[in-house]
Motif scaffolding. Structure first.
Motif, mmCIF file in Angstrom:
data_model
loop_
_atom_site.group_PDB
_atom_site.id
_atom_site.type_symbol
_atom_site.label_atom_id
_atom_site.label_comp_id
_atom_site.label_asym_id
_atom_site.label_seq_id
_atom_site.Cartn_x
_atom_site.Cartn_y
_atom_site.Cartn_z
ATOM 1 N N VAL A 1 0.836 -1.193 0.000
ATOM 2 C CA VAL A 1 0.000 0.000 0.000
ATOM 3 C C VAL A 1 0.874 1.247 0.000
ATOM 4 N N ALA A 2 1.922 1.230 0.822
ATOM 5 C CA ALA A 2 2.822 2.376 0.883
ATOM 6 C C ALA A 2 3.467 2.642 -0.468
ATOM 7 N N GLU A 3 3.847 1.581 -1.156
ATOM 8 C CA GLU A 3 4.510 1.753 -2.450
ATOM 9 C C GLU A 3 3.511 2.235 -3.510
ATOM 10 N N GLN A 4 2.281 1.757 -3.443
ATOM 11 C CA GLN A 4 1.278 2.212 -4.408
ATOM 12 C C GLN A 4 0.978 3.695 -4.252
ATOM 13 N N LEU A 5 0.879 4.147 -2.995
ATOM 14 C CA LEU A 5 0.519 5.536 -2.750
ATOM 15 C C LEU A 5 1.697 6.483 -2.929
ATOM 16 N N PHE A 6 2.887 6.007 -2.564
ATOM 17 C CA PHE A 6 4.072 6.873 -2.596
ATOM 18 C C PHE A 6 5.234 6.151 -3.285
ATOM 19 N N PRO A 7 5.119 5.940 -4.606
ATOM 20 C CA PRO A 7 6.196 5.228 -5.311
ATOM 21 C C PRO A 7 7.518 5.979 -5.184
ATOM 22 N N ASP A 8 8.522 5.261 -4.730
ATOM 23 C CA ASP A 8 9.851 5.845 -4.519
ATOM 24 C C ASP A 8 9.809 7.042 -3.569
ATOM 25 N N GLY A 9 8.834 7.041 -2.665
ATOM 26 C CA GLY A 9 8.743 8.109 -1.672
ATOM 27 C C GLY A 9 8.137 9.402 -2.181
ATOM 28 N N GLU A 10 7.654 9.400 -3.424
ATOM 29 C CA GLU A 10 7.106 10.629 -4.001
ATOM 30 C C GLU A 10 5.855 11.081 -3.250
ATOM 31 N N GLY A 11 5.858 12.290 -2.767
ATOM 32 C CA GLY A 11 4.716 12.849 -2.057
ATOM 33 C C GLY A 11 4.614 12.455 -0.603
ATOM 34 N N LEU A 12 5.530 11.618 -0.129
ATOM 35 C CA LEU A 12 5.431 11.117 1.238
ATOM 36 C C LEU A 12 5.644 12.221 2.274
ATOM 37 N N ASP A 13 6.633 13.074 2.056
ATOM 38 C CA ASP A 13 6.925 14.112 3.050
ATOM 39 C C ASP A 13 5.741 15.052 3.250
ATOM 40 N N ALA A 14 5.110 15.466 2.157
ATOM 41 C CA ALA A 14 3.957 16.363 2.263
ATOM 42 C C ALA A 14 2.797 15.665 2.946
#
Length: 267
Positions: free
Chosen positions: A85-98
């Protein structure tokens, strides 16, 4: 005619699904169709986990800083539990910090609405399963249960979205009264207060229910279940078109949008 295998108990969310659209109830509860993970729903899970853990700390340690310190470790727990789920929502960490910062903002706002130093909840993430006099089983989780020294009970439900316009608050009211009915039947006590905390816009709404109101809510829940049973016997789960259809992932299978539902599973 196909008899659908109905759930063994009714929860507030599934009852709300049926009220919104019987076909959505079928897709989620009977067909168990997969749905894409939602960043908003996952954020809600994260914030709930942080507020639950906050009350594991001693009262003097329940500060905004200590609450914010819970965000990263609780996120790691969620990610370890479901890395896909984490990878689907934030592939390669994109958008995770926000996204994490948006969760922190909700946790910060909680301290504008309550002072956790002064509270000692009796229960957190309390699992309830009760049977009504009709035999219908109800199941659900209460975010927080507070009990005053004199015995008054307060049911608290955290919402990570914004408070609805008064014209559209029926769904939230229905859900917290659903919890109140379960507590009433389980403990034999009418909760003194039902409290909804909306972290999205920092508002609080509450109801002080009477026994007559809980009896009416119980009758409504029983009526919903009777309608679910009738739909199951008939094998007919009618779609109900509304503005919420725009957020439904199952439009391709919905007759309202030219789709065809899959065959009903059998018991």
């Amino acid at each position: 005619m196909t008899t659908a295998p109905l759930p063994t108990a009714l929860s507030p969310s599934r009852a709300s699904d049926f009220l919104q659209c019987p076909l959505l109830f079928r897709f989620r509860t009977i067909d168990r169709l997969p749905e894409k993970p939602s960043a908003a729903a996952l954020r809600g899970t994260l914030v709930h986990a942080c507020l639950e853990r906050l009350y594991e700390l001693p009262a003097e340690g329940r500060t905004p800083r200590s609450a914010l310190d819970l965000v990263d470790p609780q996120w790691e727990r969620l990610r370890e539990r479901d890395p896909e789920v984490a990878e689907q929502l934030f592939p390669d960490g994109e958008g995770l910090d926000a996204w994490l910062e948006s969760a922190r903002n909700l946790v910060r706002r909680y301290f504008d609405l309550e002072n956790p130093v002064t509270l000692e909840p009796r229960e957190r993430e309390m699992r309830l399963e009760v049977s009504l006099p009709t035999g219908l089983r109800l199941r659900g989780y209460v975010d927080r249960l507070d009990v005053a020294p004199a015995g008054q009970i307060r049911v608290v439900d955290y919402k990570t979205g914004k408070s609805p316009h008064p014209r559209f608050e029926d769904k939230a009211r229905f859900q917290i009264f659903f919890y109140a009915v379960m507590i009433w039947r389980d403990l034999g006590v009418v909760p003194a207060r039902l409290q909804l905390i909306y972290l999205g816009d920092g508002s609080v709404r509450w109801y002080d229910p009477t026994e007559e109101e809980l009896a009416a809510a119980e009758a409504e829940i029983s009526d919903i279940w009777e309608r679910i049973e009738a739909a199951g016997r008939a094998g007919r789960w009618e779609p109900k078109r509304s503005k919420l259809c725009g957020w439904c992932e199952h439009q391709a299978l919905c007759p309202e949008f030219g789709g065809t539902p899959p065959p009903l599973p059998t018991a």
